[in-house]
Design an enzyme around this catalytic site. Structure first.
Site, mmCIF file in Angstrom:
data_model
loop_
_atom_site.group_PDB
_atom_site.id
_atom_site.type_symbol
_atom_site.label_atom_id
_atom_site.label_comp_id
_atom_site.label_asym_id
_atom_site.label_seq_id
_atom_site.Cartn_x
_atom_site.Cartn_y
_atom_site.Cartn_z
ATOM 1 N N ASP A 106 20.549 -18.564 21.461
ATOM 2 C CA ASP A 106 21.658 -18.029 21.846
ATOM 3 C C ASP A 106 22.914 -18.191 20.793
ATOM 4 O OD1 ASP A 106 20.461 -17.840 24.263
ATOM 5 O OD2 ASP A 106 21.339 -20.009 25.086
ATOM 6 N N LEU A 107 23.757 -17.195 21.101
ATOM 7 C CA LEU A 107 24.742 -17.218 20.271
ATOM 8 C C LEU A 107 25.690 -18.697 19.761
ATOM 9 C CD1 LEU A 107 26.869 -14.935 19.035
ATOM 10 C CD2 LEU A 107 28.166 -15.204 21.076
#
Ligand code: URA
Length: 236
Positions: A106-107
Site C-alpha cells: 500500500d501507499l
C-alpha cells in the site's frame, strides 16, 4: 506477468520478416544458434531470455534482472501514476522501465519490494501453491491481546472475496507492536485483519519475503540487484 515463450520459427519470422517456410531451411543449414548451440528444431521454445543469433545478427539478448527496493511510505506500488512517485521512479537501473513488481505494498506501507523482468519467476513467487511467506512489522493504535494470535491462525472470512484467509502467524512484540507472517496477499489484508478488532494499523513495514530479508544497509528509497544466493532464498 506471463513469460513470453514462442516457437523458434515464429520467433525468427517475427524478428526478421522471413517466411516461416524458409526458416526451416535456415535451421537445417545450421545458421541459427540459441544460447550458443546450433538450433535445427522449429518446435524449439525460446523465452524472453534466450540468446538467439541468426548468421551474425543478434536477434535477442535480454538478461533477467532481479532487484530489491526499500520502499518509502508515500510511494505507489505501480509502474506509472499521475499523482505519486512510483517504485520505478526510485530505481537506479538503465532498464528500470522493463521491470514489474512482485506483489504490491500500500501507499502508506514501507519496506521490501521485489522487481524483475522475469515473468516466470514473479508468477512462481506469487503462486498460492508455493506459499511464500511475507513478514510484516505492524504498529497498532490500541494494545494487542493474546486472543489475536488464535484469530489470525484460524483465518478471517472476507465477505467481498468470499474466502477465509490462510492461517497467519502473529507474534506480539510489545503492547502496540506485532509481527505478522502471511502466505497470501489480499487487498489491504493486514489492515482488514486488525480491523476485525477495531484496531487501526498506524504503521506497516514488510521486512522479509521467504528467506530473503530486506538489506539493513539499504537506505529508505534505495534499491540494488539481488545476488544469486538471495534468489535461492525466496522459494523453498
Ligand atoms: N497488508 C496491508 O494491509 N497492506 C499492505 O501493504 C500489505 C499487507
Amino acid at each position: 506477468m506471463q513469460s513470453k515463450r514462442a516457437r523458434l520459427d515464429r520467433f525468427i519470422s517475427v524478428r526478421t520478416g522471413i517466411n516461416k517456410k524458409n526458416i526451416r531451411l535456415l535451421l537445417a543449414q545450421g545458421r541459427v544458434t540459441v544460447d550458443g548451440v546450433i538450433a535445427r528444431d522449429i518446435d524449439l521454445q525460446v523465452n524472453e531470455f534466450s540468446h538467439v543469433v541468426f548468421d551474425d545478427q543478434v536477434l535477442q539478448q535480454n538478461q533477467p534482472i532481479y532487484m530489491m527496493l526499500n520502499k518509502p511510505v508515500g510511494v505507489v506500488s505501480a509502474t506509472v501514476d499521475d499523482k505519486h512517485q512510483t517504485v520505478i521512479d526510485l530505481l537506479q537501473h538503465p532498464q528500470k522501465t522493463e521491470l514489474h513488481l512482485v506483489g504490491r505494498l500500500d501507499l502508506n506501507t514501507s519496506g521490501l519490494v521485489l522487481l524483475t523482468n522475469d515473468g516466470r519467476w514473479s508468477t512462481k513467487l506469487m503462486e498460492p501453491e508455493y506459499k511464500v511467506s511475507k513478514y510484516y512489522r505492524v504498529t497498532l493504535a490500541k494494545p494487542l491481546t493474546e486472543d489475536y494470535i488464535e484469530a489470525f491462525a484460524k483465518g478471517f472470512y472476507f465477505d467481498y472475496e468470499g474466502i477465509t484467509t490462510q492461517p497467519a502467524v502473529l507474534r506480539i512484540l510489545s503492547d502496540y507492536v506485532a509481527e505478522v507472517e502471511l502466505t497470501e496477499g489480499r487487498y489491504h489484508q493486514i489492515k482488514r485483519m486488525f480491523g476485525r478488532f477495531q484496531n487501526q494499523v498506524m504503521a506497516l513495514h514488510r521486512y522479509q519475503i521467504g528467506g530473503l530479508a530486506l538489506d539493513a544497509s539499504l537506505a529508505v528509497g534505495q534499491s540494488r540487484l539481488l545476488t544469486e544466493q538471495e534468489k535461492l532464498l525466496l522459494i523453498k
